[in-house]
Scaffold this motif. Structure first.
Motif, short mmCIF file in Angstrom:
data_model
loop_
_atom_site.label_atom_id
_atom_site.label_comp_id
_atom_site.label_asym_id
_atom_site.label_seq_id
_atom_site.Cartn_x
_atom_site.Cartn_y
_atom_site.Cartn_z
N LEU A 162 0.73 -1.34 0.12
CA LEU A 162 0.05 -0.20 0.09
C LEU A 162 0.83 1.27 0.02
N ARG A 163 1.94 1.30 0.78
CA ARG A 163 2.62 2.37 1.09
C ARG A 163 3.47 2.76 -0.22
N ALA A 164 4.11 1.64 -0.88
CA ALA A 164 4.87 1.93 -2.21
C ALA A 164 4.06 2.28 -3.38
N ALA A 165 2.75 1.66 -3.29
CA ALA A 165 1.79 1.91 -4.31
C ALA A 165 1.32 3.44 -4.32
N THR A 166 1.34 3.83 -3.08
CA THR A 166 0.83 5.30 -2.96
C THR A 166 1.81 6.04 -3.46
N ASN A 167 3.00 5.85 -2.94
CA ASN A 167 4.18 6.89 -3.40
C ASN A 167 4.37 6.81 -5.05
N SER A 168 4.16 5.48 -5.73
CA SER A 168 4.43 5.61 -7.01
C SER A 168 3.17 6.62 -7.56
N VAL A 169 1.85 6.40 -7.24
CA VAL A 169 0.79 6.88 -7.95
C VAL A 169 1.00 8.62 -7.78
N LEU A 170 1.20 9.04 -6.46
CA LEU A 170 1.62 10.27 -6.07
C LEU A 170 2.62 10.84 -6.70
N ARG A 171 3.80 10.23 -6.96
CA ARG A 171 4.68 10.97 -7.93
C ARG A 171 4.43 10.89 -9.34
N GLU A 172 3.62 9.92 -9.73
CA GLU A 172 3.00 10.10 -11.28
C GLU A 172 2.16 11.18 -11.21
N LEU A 173 1.33 11.57 -10.13
CA LEU A 173 0.34 12.66 -10.38
C LEU A 173 1.24 13.87 -10.54
N GLN A 174 2.28 14.15 -9.52
CA GLN A 174 3.01 15.03 -9.65
C GLN A 174 3.64 15.32 -10.75
N ARG A 175 4.31 14.31 -11.40
CA ARG A 175 4.85 14.53 -12.77
C ARG A 175 3.99 15.11 -13.77
N ARG A 176 2.74 14.51 -13.80
CA ARG A 176 1.88 14.94 -14.67
C ARG A 176 1.39 16.42 -14.63
N CYS A 177 1.24 16.74 -13.24
CA CYS A 177 0.97 18.19 -12.89
C CYS A 177 2.14 18.99 -13.47
N ARG A 178 3.39 18.80 -13.38
CA ARG A 178 4.49 19.53 -13.83
C ARG A 178 4.38 19.79 -15.39
N GLU A 179 3.86 18.51 -16.11
CA GLU A 179 4.25 18.60 -17.46
C GLU A 179 2.71 19.51 -18.17
N CYS A 180 1.80 19.22 -17.36
CA CYS A 180 0.68 19.82 -17.99
C CYS A 180 0.22 21.19 -17.24
#
Length: 206
Positions: free
Chosen positions: A90-108
């Motif tokens: 759960l913890r690792a998956a959450t970190n992964s999803v939040l990192r991807e969300l932050q990446r998309r926010c930066r790109e978009c």
């Protein structure tokens, strides 16, 4: 966007995302109560009928981003190595999803698009959206427990009940982390706060 998807499916996802973004943008600009389905469709450049093919209401359109993030989180948990404990997954998956969300926010990044904090506060400030979000989270909790039960020692007792407890505690921790981020001015990112909360909440599950 997933390259494995066919062109038709990619177009459907793009239209759905456009309607969601239009709903969010209008709700932030004009106030959620003033937004109509017709206005959302117009802002996305589609017909009212097209809107109805994707969403049953403006509430569904606004909350679409939430539902996709929950599905991404469930998929990320399922993709974790089998040897991960339930809470580690759960913890690792959450970190992964939040990192991807932050990446998309930066790109978009677009000054005209509401940021994630604004979106979260929009949902939080309207009871009808909170109610629908709570229902979606309840459904997600059940699906998450079904995924976690396979990571629990079967000899430890009632693994189904334990999986449900872990899933419920996990969602409570996410809520605490998100509310802390929303309520307090801090230099810490959402992912940092949530990881800290998950670390504290997971002491009994590691």
């Amino acid at each position: 966007m997933n390259r494995a998807l066919g062109l038709r499916e990619q177009k459907k996802l793009a239209t759905k995302a456009a309607l969601h973004e239009a709903a969010i943008r209008l709700a932030v600009r004009d106030g959620y109560d003033a937004v109509t389905v017709e206005a959302i469709a117009d802002a996305a450049g589609v017909s009212r009928r097209t809107f109805s093919n994707y969403f049953g209401s403006k509430e569904e359109a606004v909350l679409y981003g939430d539902s996709t993030r929950l599905q991404s989180l469930l998929d990320a948990v399922a993709a974790r190595p089998a040897e991960d404990s339930a809470w580690t997954a759960l913890r690792a998956a959450t970190n992964s999803v939040l990192r991807e969300l932050q990446r998309r926010c930066r790109e978009c990044r677009d000054e005209d698009e509401p940021d994630w904090l604004t979106r979260a506060r929009l949902i939080r400030s309207h009871p009808v959206l909170l109610s629908r979000q709570a229902a979606a989270y309840a459904s997600f909790e059940r699906a998450l427990a079904d995924e976690l039960v396979h990571r629990l020692p079967q000899e430890s007792g009632n693994s189904v009940m334990r999986a449900r407890v872990i899933a419920a505690c996990f969602l409570a921790a996410l809520r605490v982390g998100t509310q802390t981020w929303l309520d307090h001015s801090t230099d810490a990112s959402l992912s940092e706060i949530i990881d800290e909360v998950l670390a504290e909440a997971g002491r009994r599950f590691e």
